[in-house]
Design a protein around this motif. Structure first.
Motif, PDB file in Angstrom:
ATOM      1  N   VAL A 143      16.483  32.631  10.786  1.00 51.06           N
ATOM      2  CA  VAL A 143      15.076  32.861  10.430  1.00 51.06           C
ATOM      3  C   VAL A 143      15.008  33.308   8.969  1.00 51.06           C
ATOM      4  CG1 VAL A 143      12.964  34.106  10.983  1.00 51.06           C
ATOM      5  CG2 VAL A 143      14.587  33.541  12.799  1.00 51.06           C
ATOM      6  N   ARG A 144      14.136  32.645   8.221  1.00 48.06           N
ATOM      7  CA  ARG A 144      13.962  32.986   6.809  1.00 48.06           C
ATOM      8  C   ARG A 144      12.487  33.185   6.491  1.00 48.06           C
ATOM      9  NH1 ARG A 144      16.897  29.187   2.758  1.00 48.06           N
ATOM     10  NH2 ARG A 144      18.630  30.570   3.398  1.00 48.06           N
ATOM     11  N   ALA A 145      12.159  34.338   5.930  1.00 49.25           N
ATOM     12  CA  ALA A 145      10.804  34.620   5.456  1.00 49.25           C
ATOM     13  C   ALA A 145      10.834  34.653   3.928  1.00 49.25           C
ATOM     14  CB  ALA A 145      10.312  35.954   5.999  1.00 49.25           C
ATOM     15  N   ARG A 146       9.927  33.891   3.304  1.00 48.31           N
ATOM     16  CA  ARG A 146       9.861  33.834   1.847  1.00 48.31           C
ATOM     17  C   ARG A 146       8.458  34.216   1.396  1.00 48.31           C
ATOM     18  NH1 ARG A 146      13.783  30.100  -0.603  1.00 48.31           N
ATOM     19  NH2 ARG A 146      12.204  28.985  -1.799  1.00 48.31           N
ATOM     20  N   ALA A 147       8.383  35.047   0.379  1.00 49.62           N
ATOM     21  CA  ALA A 147       7.091  35.496  -0.149  1.00 49.62           C
ATOM     22  C   ALA A 147       6.755  34.755  -1.428  1.00 49.62           C
ATOM     23  CB  ALA A 147       7.126  37.001  -0.414  1.00 49.62           C
ATOM     24  N   GLY A 148       5.514  34.277  -1.507  1.00 52.59           N
ATOM     25  CA  GLY A 148       5.057  33.594  -2.707  1.00 52.59           C
ATOM     26  C   GLY A 148       4.585  34.577  -3.765  1.00 52.59           C
ATOM     27  N   PRO A 149       4.289  34.095  -4.977  1.00 53.93           N
ATOM     28  CA  PRO A 149       3.920  34.971  -6.091  1.00 53.93           C
ATOM     29  C   PRO A 149       2.725  35.875  -5.815  1.00 53.93           C
ATOM     30  CG  PRO A 149       4.436  32.771  -6.878  1.00 53.93           C
ATOM     31  CD  PRO A 149       4.419  32.685  -5.382  1.00 53.93           C
ATOM     32  N   GLY A 150       1.803  35.443  -4.966  1.00 56.26           N
ATOM     33  CA  GLY A 150       0.610  36.248  -4.722  1.00 56.26           C
ATOM     34  C   GLY A 150       0.722  37.241  -3.586  1.00 56.26           C
ATOM     35  N   TYR A 151       1.899  37.310  -2.954  1.00 60.13           N
ATOM     36  CA  TYR A 151       2.040  38.173  -1.776  1.00 60.13           C
ATOM     37  C   TYR A 151       2.083  39.650  -2.157  1.00 60.13           C
ATOM     38  CZ  TYR A 151       3.793  40.153   2.562  1.00 60.13           C
ATOM     39  OH  TYR A 151       3.929  40.903   3.691  1.00 60.13           O
ATOM     40  N   ARG A 152       1.256  40.441  -1.471  1.00 58.77           N
ATOM     41  CA  ARG A 152       1.270  41.890  -1.627  1.00 58.77           C
ATOM     42  C   ARG A 152       1.011  42.516  -0.259  1.00 58.77           C
ATOM     43  NH1 ARG A 152       2.876  40.194  -5.639  1.00 58.77           N
ATOM     44  NH2 ARG A 152       2.424  40.769  -7.794  1.00 58.77           N
ATOM     45  N   PHE A 153       1.577  43.678  -0.026  1.00 59.68           N
ATOM     46  CA  PHE A 153       1.374  44.395   1.237  1.00 59.68           C
ATOM     47  C   PHE A 153       0.288  45.432   1.019  1.00 59.68           C
ATOM     48  CE2 PHE A 153       2.505  47.759   4.325  1.00 59.68           C
ATOM     49  CZ  PHE A 153       2.468  47.003   5.490  1.00 59.68           C
ATOM     50  N   HIS A 154      -0.896  45.175   1.594  1.00 64.36           N
ATOM     51  CA  HIS A 154      -2.041  46.076   1.461  1.00 64.36           C
ATOM     52  C   HIS A 154      -2.330  46.421  -0.005  1.00 64.36           C
ATOM     53  CE1 HIS A 154      -2.607  46.655   5.764  1.00 64.36           C
ATOM     54  NE2 HIS A 154      -1.303  46.839   5.880  1.00 64.36           N
ATOM     55  N   GLY A 155      -2.164  45.425  -0.874  1.00 63.80           N
ATOM     56  CA  GLY A 155      -2.509  45.612  -2.269  1.00 63.80           C
ATOM     57  C   GLY A 155      -1.516  46.414  -3.088  1.00 63.80           C
ATOM     58  N   LEU A 156      -0.385  46.785  -2.502  1.00 56.99           N
ATOM     59  CA  LEU A 156       0.600  47.573  -3.233  1.00 56.99           C
ATOM     60  C   LEU A 156       1.303  46.711  -4.282  1.00 56.99           C
ATOM     61  CD1 LEU A 156       2.288  49.504  -0.276  1.00 56.99           C
ATOM     62  CD2 LEU A 156       0.746  50.463  -1.991  1.00 56.99           C
ATOM     63  N   PRO A 157       1.809  47.308  -5.345  1.00 58.18           N
ATOM     64  CA  PRO A 157       2.578  46.545  -6.333  1.00 58.18           C
ATOM     65  C   PRO A 157       3.838  45.973  -5.692  1.00 58.18           C
ATOM     66  CG  PRO A 157       2.804  48.898  -6.710  1.00 58.18           C
ATOM     67  CD  PRO A 157       1.714  48.735  -5.695  1.00 58.18           C
ATOM     68  N   TRP A 158       4.403  44.941  -6.314  1.00 59.03           N
ATOM     69  CA  TRP A 158       5.512  44.236  -5.690  1.00 59.03           C
ATOM     70  C   TRP A 158       6.723  45.125  -5.461  1.00 59.03           C
ATOM     71  CZ3 TRP A 158       7.066  41.205  -2.365  1.00 59.03           C
ATOM     72  CH2 TRP A 158       8.369  40.724  -2.332  1.00 59.03           C
ATOM     73  N   TRP A 159       7.024  46.030  -6.379  1.00 61.11           N
ATOM     74  CA  TRP A 159       8.212  46.869  -6.199  1.00 61.11           C
ATOM     75  C   TRP A 159       8.100  47.713  -4.927  1.00 61.11           C
ATOM     76  CZ3 TRP A 159       7.686  52.098  -5.820  1.00 61.11           C
ATOM     77  CH2 TRP A 159       6.519  52.678  -6.351  1.00 61.11           C
ATOM     78  N   ALA A 160       6.887  48.172  -4.605  1.00 56.98           N
ATOM     79  CA  ALA A 160       6.681  48.946  -3.376  1.00 56.98           C
ATOM     80  C   ALA A 160       6.615  48.017  -2.167  1.00 56.98           C
ATOM     81  CB  ALA A 160       5.407  49.769  -3.486  1.00 56.98           C
ATOM     82  N   LYS A 162       8.100  45.205  -1.723  1.00 57.28           N
ATOM     83  CA  LYS A 162       9.434  44.703  -1.382  1.00 57.28           C
ATOM     84  C   LYS A 162      10.188  45.666  -0.483  1.00 57.28           C
ATOM     85  CE  LYS A 162      13.549  42.742  -3.550  1.00 57.28           C
ATOM     86  NZ  LYS A 162      14.188  42.379  -4.847  1.00 57.28           N
ATOM     87  N   ARG A 163      10.137  46.948  -0.801  1.00 58.22           N
ATOM     88  CA  ARG A 163      10.875  47.936  -0.012  1.00 58.22           C
ATOM     89  C   ARG A 163      10.255  48.144   1.367  1.00 58.22           C
ATOM     90  NH1 ARG A 163      11.632  49.028  -5.236  1.00 58.22           N
ATOM     91  NH2 ARG A 163      13.586  49.999  -5.942  1.00 58.22           N
ATOM     92  N   ILE A 164       8.938  48.254   1.398  1.00 57.92           N
ATOM     93  CA  ILE A 164       8.249  48.513   2.665  1.00 57.92           C
ATOM     94  C   ILE A 164       8.367  47.324   3.606  1.00 57.92           C
ATOM     95  CG2 ILE A 164       5.986  48.912   3.722  1.00 57.92           C
ATOM     96  CD1 ILE A 164       5.287  50.530   1.183  1.00 57.92           C
TER      97      ILE A 164
END
Length: 198
Positions: A143-160, A162-164
């Motif tokens: 199983v592989r999940a890939r995130a596109g350039p516009g993906y954000r978790f609840h509007g958080l910046p990418w560095w956050a 990615k970890r969450i």
């Protein structure tokens, strides 16, 4: 249960790097997460459990049902009426939701690629389930999940994000893979014994 608790869902280095169906959907991902499990049955016995996934009126996600299926237990049997797939159909993410994961591509008994698409058609992520032949009649489910350039978790910046997301995804994906393996292997055992699956 003790054996299942320690069962590995770690993808091998080769599995994490070789191309899989669905990679072309997001050609330049900002993140990729890979997991895999060996299921002691053939591909054709695994596929029906993937085809019927989805919340609400579908079979569930085989993960933590109190989080992703409205506390309704995921199916413990293959549901014939949920086996027909079509590109563009929706696998609801949660019960009652009108949006969810769109079927982007599939080849029965080989792969299923889901994705999350914005209203304007941009792909935020892809989620590929790939069935590969293993040793002694087993199947490797990668199983592989890939995130596109516009993906954000609840509007958080990418560095956050990615970890969450990596932490949450591991917990949910591991539970799902173990749930699929248990159902496939148990179902085949019951069928061999001549008993009906509940």
């Amino acid at each position: 249960m003790a054996m299942e608790r320690w069962r590995s869902v770690r993808a091998t280095p080769d599995e994490r790097t070789h191309a899989l169906p669905g990679d072309e959907m997001i050609k330049e991902p900002i993140g990729s997460l890979d997991h895999a499990i060996t299921i002691r049955r053939a591909r054709e016995e695994v596929w029906p459990w993937l085809a019927q996934m989805g919340a609400g009126s579908r079979a569930g996600w085989y993960s933590y049902d109190f989080l992703d299926n409205g506390r309704r237990p995921s199916a413990e049997r293959i549901i014939p009426e949920l086996q027909k797939l079509a590109v563009g159909m929706i696998f609801p993410a949660l019960p009652g939701a009108t949006d969810g994961f769109t079927v982007l591509a599939f080849e029965p008994q080989h792969f299923l690629v889901l994705g999350w698409t914005t209203p304007d058609g941009a792909r935020l992520m892809s989620w590929a389930y790939v069935l590969e032949d293993g040793e002694h009649g087993s199947t490797r489910l990668v199983v592989r999940a890939r995130a596109g350039p516009g993906y954000r978790f609840h509007g958080l910046p990418w560095w956050a994000t990615k970890r969450i997301v990596a932490a949450i995804h591991f917990v949910m994906q591991r539970k799902q893979l173990l749930g699929i393996a248990r159902r496939v292997e148990r179902g085949a055992t019951i069928e061999m014994c001549g008993a009906e699956q509940p």
